[in-house]
Design an enzyme around this catalytic site. Sequence first.
Site, short mmCIF file in Angstrom:
data_model
loop_
_atom_site.label_atom_id
_atom_site.label_comp_id
_atom_site.label_asym_id
_atom_site.label_seq_id
_atom_site.Cartn_x
_atom_site.Cartn_y
_atom_site.Cartn_z
N SER A 25 0.84 -1.22 0.00
CA SER A 25 0.00 0.00 0.00
C SER A 25 0.86 1.25 0.00
CB SER A 25 -0.98 0.00 1.17
OG SER A 25 -0.34 -0.30 2.39
N HIS A 51 -1.73 -8.99 1.66
CA HIS A 51 -1.43 -7.74 2.39
C HIS A 51 -2.57 -7.51 3.39
CE1 HIS A 51 0.25 -3.93 3.28
NE2 HIS A 51 -0.27 -3.19 2.30
N HIS A 65 6.19 -12.77 7.18
CA HIS A 65 6.34 -11.36 6.83
C HIS A 65 7.53 -11.19 5.90
CE1 HIS A 65 6.56 -6.98 7.23
NE2 HIS A 65 5.28 -7.09 7.55
N ARG A 93 3.10 -5.45 17.02
CA ARG A 93 1.69 -5.03 16.97
C ARG A 93 0.77 -6.18 17.38
NH1 ARG A 93 1.56 -3.06 10.94
NH2 ARG A 93 2.51 -5.14 10.79
N ASP A 139 -2.04 -9.02 11.64
CA ASP A 139 -3.35 -9.49 11.18
C ASP A 139 -3.83 -10.74 11.93
OD1 ASP A 139 -3.55 -7.47 9.29
OD2 ASP A 139 -2.36 -8.59 7.85
N1 CMX Z 1 1.83 -19.85 5.28
C1 CMX Z 1 2.30 -20.70 4.34
N2 CMX Z 1 3.34 -20.43 3.54
C2 CMX Z 1 3.97 -19.27 3.75
C3 CMX Z 1 3.57 -18.34 4.73
C4 CMX Z 1 2.44 -18.68 5.51
N3 CMX Z 1 1.96 -17.86 6.43
N4 CMX Z 1 4.40 -17.29 4.69
C5 CMX Z 1 5.28 -17.52 3.69
N5 CMX Z 1 5.01 -18.72 3.12
C6 CMX Z 1 5.66 -19.30 1.96
C7 CMX Z 1 5.52 -18.35 0.79
O1 CMX Z 1 4.24 -18.50 0.15
C8 CMX Z 1 6.67 -18.77 -0.09
O2 CMX Z 1 6.29 -19.95 -0.76
P1 CMX Z 1 6.77 -20.22 -2.29
O3 CMX Z 1 8.27 -20.30 -2.20
O4 CMX Z 1 6.11 -21.49 -2.64
O5 CMX Z 1 6.30 -19.05 -3.10
C9 CMX Z 1 7.74 -19.13 0.93
O6 CMX Z 1 7.05 -19.37 2.15
C10 CMX Z 1 8.75 -18.02 1.17
O7 CMX Z 1 8.05 -16.82 1.50
P2 CMX Z 1 8.71 -15.72 2.44
O8 CMX Z 1 9.93 -15.22 1.75
O9 CMX Z 1 8.85 -16.23 3.81
O10 CMX Z 1 7.58 -14.62 2.48
P3 CMX Z 1 7.29 -13.48 1.42
O11 CMX Z 1 8.14 -12.32 1.75
O12 CMX Z 1 7.34 -14.00 0.03
O13 CMX Z 1 5.76 -13.15 1.72
C11 CMX Z 1 3.89 -12.76 3.12
C12 CMX Z 1 5.37 -12.49 2.89
C13 CMX Z 1 3.38 -11.90 4.26
C14 CMX Z 1 3.10 -12.38 1.83
C15 CMX Z 1 3.71 -14.27 3.43
O14 CMX Z 1 4.37 -14.57 4.64
C16 CMX Z 1 2.26 -14.70 3.52
O15 CMX Z 1 1.67 -15.01 2.47
N6 CMX Z 1 1.66 -14.70 4.76
C17 CMX Z 1 0.26 -14.99 4.92
C18 CMX Z 1 -0.57 -13.77 4.57
C19 CMX Z 1 -0.39 -12.66 5.57
O16 CMX Z 1 -0.44 -12.87 6.78
N7 CMX Z 1 -0.24 -11.44 5.06
C20 CMX Z 1 -0.19 -10.23 5.92
C21 CMX Z 1 1.15 -9.59 5.98
C22 CMX Z 1 1.09 -8.28 6.75
C23 CMX Z 1 0.48 -7.22 5.91
O17 CMX Z 1 1.07 -6.84 4.89
O18 CMX Z 1 -0.61 -6.77 6.23
#
Ligand code: CMX
Length: 422
Positions: free
Chosen positions: A233, A263, A309, A318, A364
Site C-alpha cells: 500500500s 497484504h 512477513h 503489533r 493481522d
Molecule cells: N503460510 C504458508 N506459507 C507461507 C507463509 C504462511 N503464512 N508465509 C510464507 N510462506 C511461503 C511463501 O508462500 C513462499 O512460498 P513459495 O516459495 O512457494 O512461493 C515461501 O514461504 C517463502 O516466502 P517468504 O519469503 O517467507 O515470504 P514473502 O516475503 O514472500 O511473503 C507474506 C510475505 C506476508 C506475503 C507471506 O508470509 C504470507 O503469504 N503470509 C500470509 C498472509 C499474511 O499474513 N499477510 C499479511 C502480511 C502483513 C500485511 O502486509 O498486512
Amino acid sequence: MSILHDTLNTQAETLRTKRAALLKERGDTVLGTVAIEQVLGGMRGVPALVCDTSSVSADEGLRIRNIPIMELTDISPEETFWLLVTGKRATAEQLAALQAEFAKHYTIPQYVVDTLKAMPKDSHPMAMLGAGLLAMERESEYRAAYDKGTGKDKLWQSMLNDAVRLIASMPGLAAAIYRIRFGKGDVLAPLTGDNDLSNNFAHMLGVSNDPTWKELVRLYLVLHSDHEGGNVSAMTSYVVSSALSDPYYSVSAAMAGLAGPLHGLANQECLRFIIDVKEKFGGVPSADQIKDFAWERLNNGQVIPGYGHAVLRVTDPRFTAFHEFAQKHNIKDDNVQIVQTIFNVVPDVLLAHGKAKNPWPNVDAYSGSLLYAYGMTEFDFYTVMFGVSRAIGLCAQMVVNRMMASPIVRPKSLTLDELAGA
Ligand code: CMX
C-alpha cells in the site's frame, strides 16, 4: 491553513536542502547490488525507496520516527499523524488545534453517501472505500493548486490540506460503508463537543457502547498507521503520487493493494480461518487438532493467514500490543483462545514445513478476533478498518516526499531473456 503548516514550513526547506546535499556530495555512492533472485522475487531487500516516517527491522519491527511502536500504544491517531509528518511529539495545544481541524471533516459529503448507496449490494467494502475516495477527488486542493500553476516547492502545502481532510474523512466514509453495506440502519452523524478522531469513529460505526471499544479503535488506528515505505500500500501511493496525482487518487490506489489477501485482506482471511477452525471442531480445539488443520491447509497449497512477513523475523510487536489489550480487558472468548492456540502451535508447523522465512505472527493474526469480540462480526469489513488507519501513514509519507520535491518514480524493467543474458 493547517496548524501543521507553521511547523513544517522550515522543515520543508531543510528536507530539500538535505536531499540536494546528498545528491551532490554522495549521489554516486553505491548502496548495494541487485541479484537476479531479487528482481524475480518481488524486489525483496532492494534499497530503492526513501521513507522518513517509519522503519521496520527484522528483529524488532516497527519504529515510528525511531520510537518503538510498543512505546506509542497510548497515543491518539492525531498524534500519530503529527509524529509521522514532523518527527516530533505534539504538545497538548498543537494536538487540540489539529483535532479541531480534523473535526471539520468528520461529516462526509452527501454525494459520497449517495455513491455508496448506489453500489451493488454485494460490493466488497474495500471496493466501496476506493470508490468513495475517488468520488471525493473533486475536493482536492492539491489538484486545484497544481492547475493554478503552483510551483513544485509549494505543492506540499495543499497536499497537507488534502491529507488532513482525507484522514479526517476516512472514519465517516468507513462507518457509512459499514452501515450501508451491512444493513445497520442510518448513517450516523459525528459526536458534538468531542473532536477526538477515534471516539468519533467508534461512535459512527455504532458497534458497541462499551467504553473499551473506543480504546480498541484508538489502538487499532495507531498500530496499523505506517509500516515504512516498501509494503504494497505504501509503495503504491508513493508511485502514484510521484506522478503528482493527488492524495485521493494515491490513497484509493493504495487501498486497492491493501485489499489483496497477502497484504491487508489477511486480517479478514485470518478471522475466516479462526471461524473455520471453531466450526470444524465445535469450539476451541486442542493444540494437536490445530496442528493437523494447519498441515491440511499447507498441504493444500494455502498459506496460514496472519503468519510470515517480508521483513520481520520475530513476532510482530503489533500482535503483542493487541495481546496485551486482550489481557488488560480480560477478553477470553473462543476466538481469542483460538488465536492463542494457533500462536502456540503454528510457528513450529511453519518451521517444519520449511518454506516461510518468518514463522511468527504479524498484526493481522490478532486484530480481527478483537473486533469480533466487540460485535463487529462482518469480517469483510476488517480491511476497511486497516485502511482508515493506513491512510494516516500514506498521507504522512506523501507530504514528506512532496516537501522533498521527490521526482517521478521510474525504475528499469528487463525481459527474462535480458536477465538470462546478464
Ligand atoms: N503460510 C504458508 N506459507 C507461507 C507463509 C504462511 N503464512 N508465509 C510464507 N510462506 C511461503 C511463501 O508462500 C513462499 O512460498 P513459495 O516459495 O512457494 O512461493 C515461501 O514461504 C517463502 O516466502 P517468504 O519469503 O517467507 O515470504 P514473502 O516475503 O514472500 O511473503 C507474506 C510475505 C506476508 C506475503 C507471506 O508470509 C504470507 O503469504 N503470509 C500470509 C498472509 C499474511 O499474513 N499477510 C499479511 C502480511 C502483513 C500485511 O502486509 O498486512
